[in-house]
Design a protein around this motif. Sequence first.
Motif, PDB file in Angstrom:
ATOM      1  N   VAL A   5       0.873  -1.176   0.000  1.00 19.74           N
ATOM      2  CA  VAL A   5       0.000   0.000   0.000  1.00 19.74           C
ATOM      3  C   VAL A   5       0.907   1.222   0.000  1.00 19.74           C
ATOM      4  CG1 VAL A   5      -1.807   1.264   1.210  1.00 19.74           C
ATOM      5  CG2 VAL A   5      -1.786  -1.251   1.268  1.00 19.74           C
ATOM      6  N   LEU A   6       0.787   2.044  -1.021  1.00 31.29           N
ATOM      7  CA  LEU A   6       1.643   3.216  -1.183  1.00 31.29           C
ATOM      8  C   LEU A   6       0.893   4.462  -0.735  1.00 31.29           C
ATOM      9  CD1 LEU A   6       3.127   2.445  -4.733  1.00 31.29           C
ATOM     10  CD2 LEU A   6       3.901   1.621  -2.485  1.00 31.29           C
ATOM     11  N   ALA A   7       1.562   5.316   0.036  1.00 34.43           N
ATOM     12  CA  ALA A   7       0.943   6.528   0.577  1.00 34.43           C
ATOM     13  C   ALA A   7       1.650   7.769   0.037  1.00 34.43           C
ATOM     14  CB  ALA A   7       1.002   6.522   2.102  1.00 34.43           C
ATOM     15  N   TYR A   8       0.830   8.743  -0.373  1.00 31.11           N
ATOM     16  CA  TYR A   8       1.329  10.012  -0.903  1.00 31.11           C
ATOM     17  C   TYR A   8       0.648  11.167  -0.173  1.00 31.11           C
ATOM     18  CZ  TYR A   8       2.843   7.106  -4.851  1.00 31.11           C
ATOM     19  OH  TYR A   8       3.425   6.125  -5.633  1.00 31.11           O
ATOM     20  N   HIS A   9       1.325  12.318  -0.140  1.00 29.07           N
ATOM     21  CA  HIS A   9       0.783  13.547   0.442  1.00 29.07           C
ATOM     22  C   HIS A   9       0.777  14.617  -0.635  1.00 29.07           C
ATOM     23  CE1 HIS A   9       2.088  11.290   3.995  1.00 29.07           C
ATOM     24  NE2 HIS A   9       1.282  12.043   4.719  1.00 29.07           N
ATOM     25  N   SER A  10      -0.416  15.035  -1.048  1.00 27.57           N
ATOM     26  CA  SER A  10      -0.484  16.001  -2.151  1.00 27.57           C
ATOM     27  C   SER A  10       0.036  17.378  -1.753  1.00 27.57           C
ATOM     28  CB  SER A  10      -1.914  16.109  -2.681  1.00 27.57           C
ATOM     29  OG  SER A  10      -2.794  16.645  -1.720  1.00 27.57           O
ATOM     30  N   ASN A  11       0.114  17.667  -0.454  1.00 27.17           N
ATOM     31  CA  ASN A  11       0.689  18.945  -0.010  1.00 27.17           C
ATOM     32  C   ASN A  11       2.211  18.966  -0.107  1.00 27.17           C
ATOM     33  OD1 ASN A  11      -1.844  19.910   0.598  1.00 27.17           O
ATOM     34  ND2 ASN A  11      -1.693  19.540   2.797  1.00 27.17           N
ATOM     35  N   ASN A  12       2.831  17.805  -0.354  1.00 29.52           N
ATOM     36  CA  ASN A  12       4.293  17.725  -0.422  1.00 29.52           C
ATOM     37  C   ASN A  12       4.783  18.240  -1.774  1.00 29.52           C
ATOM     38  OD1 ASN A  12       4.412  16.692   2.132  1.00 29.52           O
ATOM     39  ND2 ASN A  12       5.082  14.638   1.536  1.00 29.52           N
ATOM     40  N   ILE A  13       4.963  19.543  -1.847  1.00 30.61           N
ATOM     41  CA  ILE A  13       5.466  20.201  -3.061  1.00 30.61           C
ATOM     42  C   ILE A  13       6.491  21.243  -2.632  1.00 30.61           C
ATOM     43  CG2 ILE A  13       4.890  21.574  -5.096  1.00 30.61           C
ATOM     44  CD1 ILE A  13       1.956  20.634  -4.726  1.00 30.61           C
ATOM     45  N   SER A  14       7.755  20.935  -2.872  1.00 31.30           N
ATOM     46  CA  SER A  14       8.791  21.930  -2.575  1.00 31.30           C
ATOM     47  C   SER A  14       9.708  22.153  -3.768  1.00 31.30           C
ATOM     48  CB  SER A  14       9.612  21.503  -1.355  1.00 31.30           C
ATOM     49  OG  SER A  14      10.219  20.240  -1.555  1.00 31.30           O
ATOM     50  N   GLY A  15       9.352  21.581  -4.889  1.00 26.46           N
ATOM     51  CA  GLY A  15      10.102  21.737  -6.127  1.00 26.46           C
ATOM     52  C   GLY A  15       9.351  21.017  -7.229  1.00 26.46           C
ATOM     53  N   ASN A  16      10.014  20.816  -8.347  1.00 29.50           N
ATOM     54  CA  ASN A  16       9.361  20.179  -9.487  1.00 29.50           C
ATOM     55  C   ASN A  16      10.145  18.977 -10.003  1.00 29.50           C
ATOM     56  OD1 ASN A  16       6.851  21.638  -9.953  1.00 29.50           O
ATOM     57  ND2 ASN A  16       8.163  23.410 -10.395  1.00 29.50           N
ATOM     58  N   ASP A  17      10.682  18.194  -9.076  1.00 32.70           N
ATOM     59  CA  ASP A  17      11.255  16.914  -9.460  1.00 32.70           C
ATOM     60  C   ASP A  17      10.761  15.833  -8.499  1.00 32.70           C
ATOM     61  OD1 ASP A  17      12.856  17.105  -7.123  1.00 32.70           O
ATOM     62  OD2 ASP A  17      14.486  18.045  -8.244  1.00 32.70           O
ATOM     63  N   TYR A  18      11.081  14.616  -8.825  1.00 34.00           N
ATOM     64  CA  TYR A  18      10.519  13.461  -8.126  1.00 34.00           C
ATOM     65  C   TYR A  18      10.730  13.544  -6.611  1.00 34.00           C
ATOM     66  CZ  TYR A  18       9.431   8.469  -7.353  1.00 34.00           C
ATOM     67  OH  TYR A  18       8.882   7.280  -6.926  1.00 34.00           O
ATOM     68  N   ALA A  19      11.931  13.886  -6.195  1.00 30.73           N
ATOM     69  CA  ALA A  19      12.292  13.801  -4.779  1.00 30.73           C
ATOM     70  C   ALA A  19      11.549  14.804  -3.910  1.00 30.73           C
ATOM     71  CB  ALA A  19      13.797  13.984  -4.615  1.00 30.73           C
ATOM     72  N   CYS A  20      11.028  15.882  -4.495  1.00 25.80           N
ATOM     73  CA  CYS A  20      10.422  16.926  -3.671  1.00 25.80           C
ATOM     74  C   CYS A  20       9.010  17.296  -4.120  1.00 25.80           C
ATOM     75  CB  CYS A  20      11.310  18.166  -3.638  1.00 25.80           C
ATOM     76  SG  CYS A  20      11.682  18.866  -5.254  1.00 25.80           S
TER      77      CYS A  20
END
Length: 273
Positions: A5-20
């Motif tokens: 089960v994979l979990a993501y947070h849509s508020n996690n945006i600190s750049g425009n590449d995969y890691a961030c």
Amino acid sequence: MRVPVLAYHSNNISGNDYACNDHIALAEDLRLIHRNGLRIVPLARVVDVLLGDVPDSTVENAVALSFDDGSWFDWHDMAHPACGPQRGFAGILRDFSTETGTDVHATSFVIVSPDARAILDQTCLIGRGWWSDDWWIDAQREGLIAIESHSWDHNHHTLPSTVQREQRKGTFRTIDSHADADAEIRQASDWLDTALAPHRTSLFAYPYGESNAYLVEDYLPHHATEHRLRAAFDTAPRPVESTNDRWLLPRHVCGQHWKDPAELERLLAGAMA
């Protein structure tokens, strides 16, 4: 049964590449999952198998997706103030389904209290009303994203007050009495069931991924007629297996348990071994 089960947070945006940026990660991960011959199944179906309601074959070679917190970034295409236009999680799912011709589904675990979300919109975002619940019923009706509970107020450290009796905030481990658990968990179920009727919430994700013995061994198993949940998820990095405790089901978190596609590919291979 072994289902990551994979979990993501849509508020996690600190750049425009995969890691961030969890939006970029989600879009790449969906294609990686597809290339590896895996299916995406609803999280509720994984619980159905765990509880013996449907056969294991319905989740064979499958992955389930979950999102946490329930802001507008789950649903809407948004203009991020620092990182520019962002495709919402819902749009990313639709794009993938159209591109591959395959079914896709995710579960959004939402912070339920309107008052708490209004404050979190100020303390964790930029105060533009991006944490309202106006999209939840549309999501539930479409069937692309199921709405489930991430507690009443997350016992979040930035709130001036929470339902925790001693105001020990910033952790969910302090939700260790019937009154606190009812306020965080049953109250959230009640609100969601009223707002999203006829849908009935049945899944719960522990805020911060944190539980305690009282919740896992007492409140959740022994007060099911009150909270009406079927299962709860933490963030232990393992696949869901048939032997798991239904009140302590694991999830892998993007950015914490994998940080690039190669790591996810290894994680999935290990989970399916």
